[in-house]
Write a protein that holds these residues in place. Sequence first.
Motif, PDB file in Angstrom:
ATOM      1  N   GLY A 333       2.780   8.980  12.144  1.00 53.59           N
ATOM      2  CA  GLY A 333       1.428   8.898  11.601  1.00 53.59           C
ATOM      3  C   GLY A 333       1.383   8.246  10.232  1.00 53.59           C
ATOM      4  N   TRP A 334       0.189   8.280   9.644  1.00 52.50           N
ATOM      5  CA  TRP A 334      -0.027   7.697   8.313  1.00 52.50           C
ATOM      6  C   TRP A 334       0.529   8.623   7.243  1.00 52.50           C
ATOM      7  CZ3 TRP A 334      -2.847   9.486   4.071  1.00 52.50           C
ATOM      8  CH2 TRP A 334      -3.060   8.550   3.053  1.00 52.50           C
ATOM      9  N   VAL A 335       1.124   8.044   6.214  1.00 52.62           N
ATOM     10  CA  VAL A 335       1.620   8.822   5.076  1.00 52.62           C
ATOM     11  C   VAL A 335       1.122   8.194   3.778  1.00 52.62           C
ATOM     12  CG1 VAL A 335       3.696   9.657   6.266  1.00 52.62           C
ATOM     13  CG2 VAL A 335       3.788   7.514   4.952  1.00 52.62           C
ATOM     14  N   GLN A 336       1.168   8.968   2.712  1.00 45.88           N
ATOM     15  CA  GLN A 336       0.741   8.493   1.393  1.00 45.88           C
ATOM     16  C   GLN A 336       1.878   7.680   0.772  1.00 45.88           C
ATOM     17  OE1 GLN A 336      -0.109  12.728   0.586  1.00 45.88           O
ATOM     18  NE2 GLN A 336      -1.844  11.967  -0.621  1.00 45.88           N
ATOM     19  N   GLN A 337       1.909   6.411   1.095  1.00 48.71           N
ATOM     20  CA  GLN A 337       3.049   5.578   0.735  1.00 48.71           C
ATOM     21  C   GLN A 337       3.285   5.520  -0.773  1.00 48.71           C
ATOM     22  OE1 GLN A 337       3.561   2.076   3.095  1.00 48.71           O
ATOM     23  NE2 GLN A 337       4.200   0.820   1.357  1.00 48.71           N
ATOM     24  N   THR A 338       2.231   5.302  -1.536  1.00 47.13           N
ATOM     25  CA  THR A 338       2.389   5.176  -2.988  1.00 47.13           C
ATOM     26  C   THR A 338       2.912   6.465  -3.605  1.00 47.13           C
ATOM     27  OG1 THR A 338       0.544   3.605  -3.043  1.00 47.13           O
ATOM     28  CG2 THR A 338       1.206   4.588  -5.130  1.00 47.13           C
ATOM     29  N   GLN A 339       2.366   7.610  -3.176  1.00 44.98           N
ATOM     30  CA  GLN A 339       2.792   8.893  -3.722  1.00 44.98           C
ATOM     31  C   GLN A 339       4.232   9.219  -3.339  1.00 44.98           C
ATOM     32  OE1 GLN A 339      -0.177   8.354  -2.391  1.00 44.98           O
ATOM     33  NE2 GLN A 339      -1.637   8.906  -3.992  1.00 44.98           N
ATOM     34  N   ILE A 340       4.619   8.864  -2.119  1.00 45.22           N
ATOM     35  CA  ILE A 340       5.998   9.112  -1.693  1.00 45.22           C
ATOM     36  C   ILE A 340       6.969   8.246  -2.492  1.00 45.22           C
ATOM     37  CG2 ILE A 340       7.626   8.839   0.228  1.00 45.22           C
ATOM     38  CD1 ILE A 340       5.381   9.746   2.102  1.00 45.22           C
ATOM     39  N   LEU A 341       6.609   6.978  -2.698  1.00 46.75           N
ATOM     40  CA  LEU A 341       7.480   6.086  -3.460  1.00 46.75           C
ATOM     41  C   LEU A 341       7.702   6.576  -4.894  1.00 46.75           C
ATOM     42  CD1 LEU A 341       6.274   2.555  -2.308  1.00 46.75           C
ATOM     43  CD2 LEU A 341       8.527   3.553  -1.946  1.00 46.75           C
ATOM     44  N   SER A 342       6.725   7.283  -5.438  1.00 43.96           N
ATOM     45  CA  SER A 342       6.847   7.759  -6.823  1.00 43.96           C
ATOM     46  C   SER A 342       7.468   9.146  -6.918  1.00 43.96           C
ATOM     47  CB  SER A 342       5.472   7.766  -7.498  1.00 43.96           C
ATOM     48  OG  SER A 342       4.586   8.657  -6.847  1.00 43.96           O
ATOM     49  N   HIS A 343       7.806   9.778  -5.789  1.00 48.94           N
ATOM     50  CA  HIS A 343       8.421  11.101  -5.816  1.00 48.94           C
ATOM     51  C   HIS A 343       9.840  10.999  -6.382  1.00 48.94           C
ATOM     52  CE1 HIS A 343       9.962  15.010  -4.522  1.00 48.94           C
ATOM     53  NE2 HIS A 343       8.699  15.364  -4.304  1.00 48.94           N
ATOM     54  N   ALA A 344      10.216  11.950  -7.201  1.00 51.95           N
ATOM     55  CA  ALA A 344      11.509  11.901  -7.898  1.00 51.95           C
ATOM     56  C   ALA A 344      12.699  11.867  -6.951  1.00 51.95           C
ATOM     57  CB  ALA A 344      11.626  13.104  -8.840  1.00 51.95           C
ATOM     58  N   SER A 345      12.563  12.427  -5.759  1.00 52.71           N
ATOM     59  CA  SER A 345      13.702  12.487  -4.833  1.00 52.71           C
ATOM     60  C   SER A 345      13.944  11.172  -4.099  1.00 52.71           C
ATOM     61  CB  SER A 345      13.489  13.608  -3.808  1.00 52.71           C
ATOM     62  OG  SER A 345      13.496  14.863  -4.438  1.00 52.71           O
ATOM     63  N   VAL A 346      12.946  10.287  -4.062  1.00 56.16           N
ATOM     64  CA  VAL A 346      13.074   9.030  -3.328  1.00 56.16           C
ATOM     65  C   VAL A 346      13.817   8.011  -4.194  1.00 56.16           C
ATOM     66  CG1 VAL A 346      11.835   7.109  -2.257  1.00 56.16           C
ATOM     67  CG2 VAL A 346      11.019   9.455  -1.959  1.00 56.16           C
ATOM     68  N   GLY A 347      14.853   7.385  -3.589  1.00 56.57           N
ATOM     69  CA  GLY A 347      15.644   6.427  -4.347  1.00 56.57           C
ATOM     70  C   GLY A 347      15.781   5.068  -3.704  1.00 56.57           C
ATOM     71  N   CYS A 348      15.377   4.949  -2.429  1.00 59.98           N
ATOM     72  CA  CYS A 348      15.532   3.686  -1.713  1.00 59.98           C
ATOM     73  C   CYS A 348      14.328   3.450  -0.821  1.00 59.98           C
ATOM     74  CB  CYS A 348      16.807   3.707  -0.876  1.00 59.98           C
ATOM     75  SG  CYS A 348      17.127   2.194   0.068  1.00 59.98           S
ATOM     76  N   PHE A 349      13.802   2.237  -0.837  1.00 62.55           N
ATOM     77  CA  PHE A 349      12.637   1.862  -0.049  1.00 62.55           C
ATOM     78  C   PHE A 349      13.052   0.786   0.947  1.00 62.55           C
ATOM     79  CE2 PHE A 349       8.230  -0.353  -0.204  1.00 62.55           C
ATOM     80  CZ  PHE A 349       7.834   0.323   0.940  1.00 62.55           C
ATOM     81  N   VAL A 350      13.089   1.142   2.232  1.00 58.12           N
ATOM     82  CA  VAL A 350      13.401   0.201   3.305  1.00 58.12           C
ATOM     83  C   VAL A 350      12.085  -0.270   3.906  1.00 58.12           C
ATOM     84  CG1 VAL A 350      14.565  -0.145   5.523  1.00 58.12           C
ATOM     85  CG2 VAL A 350      15.582   1.375   3.801  1.00 58.12           C
ATOM     86  N   ASN A 351      11.837  -1.574   3.910  1.00 57.37           N
ATOM     87  CA  ASN A 351      10.563  -2.070   4.419  1.00 57.37           C
ATOM     88  C   ASN A 351      10.713  -3.463   5.015  1.00 57.37           C
ATOM     89  OD1 ASN A 351       9.381  -4.174   2.242  1.00 57.37           O
ATOM     90  ND2 ASN A 351      10.491  -2.550   1.163  1.00 57.37           N
ATOM     91  N   HIS A 352       9.627  -3.958   5.615  1.00 60.43           N
ATOM     92  CA  HIS A 352       9.624  -5.232   6.332  1.00 60.43           C
ATOM     93  C   HIS A 352       9.299  -6.412   5.425  1.00 60.43           C
ATOM     94  CE1 HIS A 352       5.558  -4.045   5.867  1.00 60.43           C
ATOM     95  NE2 HIS A 352       5.042  -4.980   6.627  1.00 60.43           N
ATOM     96  N   CYS A 353       9.015  -6.154   4.161  1.00 55.93           N
ATOM     97  CA  CYS A 353       8.692  -7.172   3.165  1.00 55.93           C
ATOM     98  C   CYS A 353       7.382  -7.894   3.468  1.00 55.93           C
ATOM     99  CB  CYS A 353       9.812  -8.187   2.974  1.00 55.93           C
ATOM    100  SG  CYS A 353       9.891  -8.816   1.264  1.00 55.93           S
ATOM    101  N   GLY A 354       6.415  -7.168   4.066  1.00 51.28           N
ATOM    102  CA  GLY A 354       5.048  -7.642   4.036  1.00 51.28           C
ATOM    103  C   GLY A 354       4.613  -7.697   2.577  1.00 51.28           C
ATOM    104  N   PHE A 355       3.627  -8.510   2.259  1.00 53.31           N
ATOM    105  CA  PHE A 355       3.302  -8.750   0.849  1.00 53.31           C
ATOM    106  C   PHE A 355       2.858  -7.479   0.131  1.00 53.31           C
ATOM    107  CE2 PHE A 355       1.062 -11.727  -2.333  1.00 53.31           C
ATOM    108  CZ  PHE A 355       2.260 -12.020  -2.949  1.00 53.31           C
ATOM    109  N   GLY A 356       2.095  -6.609   0.827  1.00 48.28           N
ATOM    110  CA  GLY A 356       1.672  -5.364   0.200  1.00 48.28           C
ATOM    111  C   GLY A 356       2.844  -4.458  -0.102  1.00 48.28           C
ATOM    112  N   SER A 357       3.728  -4.274   0.873  1.00 45.43           N
ATOM    113  CA  SER A 357       4.914  -3.437   0.664  1.00 45.43           C
ATOM    114  C   SER A 357       5.842  -4.053  -0.371  1.00 45.43           C
ATOM    115  CB  SER A 357       5.659  -3.235   1.988  1.00 45.43           C
ATOM    116  OG  SER A 357       4.910  -2.425   2.865  1.00 45.43           O
TER     117      SER A 357
END
Length: 460
Positions: A333-357
């Motif tokens: 489902g949908w998740v709060q991407q911006t808030q998750i990316l800013s969470h202290a426990s998150v250290g790596c962002f794997v993505n498809h390199c769409g311009f928004g991401s």
Amino acid sequence: MAEEEFHIAMFPWFAMGHTIPYIHLANELAARDLRISILLPNNTSLNLQHQNLHPNLISFRSLPVPDVEGLPPGTETVSDIPFSDHHLVAISMDLMRQQVEQILTAIKPNLVLFDFAYWIPDIAKQLGSKSVMYNVVSATAIAFVLASARKVPKDRVMKEEELKEIPSGYPSSTVVLRGYEFASLNGILMPFGYGNISFYDRKTTAMRNCDALAIRTCRELEGKYCDYIRTQYGKSVLLTGTALPKPDNSTRLEDRWDKWLSRFERDSVVFCVFGSQCTLENDQFRELILGFELTGLPFLAALKPPVGCTTVEEALPEGFEERLEGRGVVFGGWVQQTQILSHASVGCFVNHCGFGSMWEGLMSDNQIVLVPNLGDQIMNSRLLVEELKVAVEVEKDEKGWFSKENLSRAIRCVMDKDGEVGIMVKKNHAKLKEVLEKPGLMDRYIDEFVQNLQELVKLS
């Protein structure tokens, strides 16, 4: 011209990755007292009302979607259908031309922003309005497509060696294609039909006939590609900066994700999203999930079900959940991407390199691992990996497929705090982020953009 008299109409390509950036820009323009009318399909406009931060100045104009053979009933955006059927949405938008012209005639905007409907400049000229093609894909991707596709006749498919050859004036020797990427991008360049006109011809016709070009980017990131586009078309290239919404500290991360993420050490969790349009083949979905497991790191992957599946759960490898014991979550489902990316426990962002991401990754503090799938994503990845050296891309074979081992290797590489590559990309990323976060920089981009639009209208 007084700002309160200035009225802008927007007609974006019907994809969430295009429509939402248009709304973000509309919010920035309305914050400067400009009036905006956004033309969108009926249900899409209803579903995006919550994104409108200035309802007194921003209005949605609803459009019924015409019937098109092969387009499932109720489809309004390309996010609802496979990539192979995207041309049907383009056809439906072309069939809306009369509706769009009627609305524009009634509201009489000073200016129309658009990005795919190549016939908008003709309508704008008839009404005495200006037209600006606002691109929410990277300048890098636009420049490469223009440089490559213009080298061959329209009736001939481009050869791989022609794509790899650097065109005269093209501003980079590193943002180029590798062998396995040729098939992905060649389908978009030539001959990729979107109705009775190719993708390339849609873009170039629109760019040639509009009054000015605009791109959602910054000179600090893509200045030389913007200059290349300007020289090719001999017209102004206006930049909006990132046009991302300002951080909303009042919006908290959902408790379920906050509690789960807080179980792990700082900078240890891998977070993965592939956007609203990316649907992986079942085998690649499996390799992706097994690759996360192989890292030994905690991970949260928010993905669409793969081809042939209705849920992500039915696509999970046998015994997967039991083996992980809560260390990894695959969510459909949908998740709060911006808030998750800013969470202290998150250290790596794997993505498809769409311009928004891409922008969200750059504006975060996370290490970036890229798995591009389609045309502009490939060029965005080249920019970040080869030129800026702020990310690592997962290695693929000659057919464009990645393995669980290669995915795991890329993630472990950037997450190794003492490793040469991890140190390099973290340092380069931090330097670039510091430049992009310079106080007032993005506001100045919008202020200058507004001034340029007003000057463009005054010329008429």
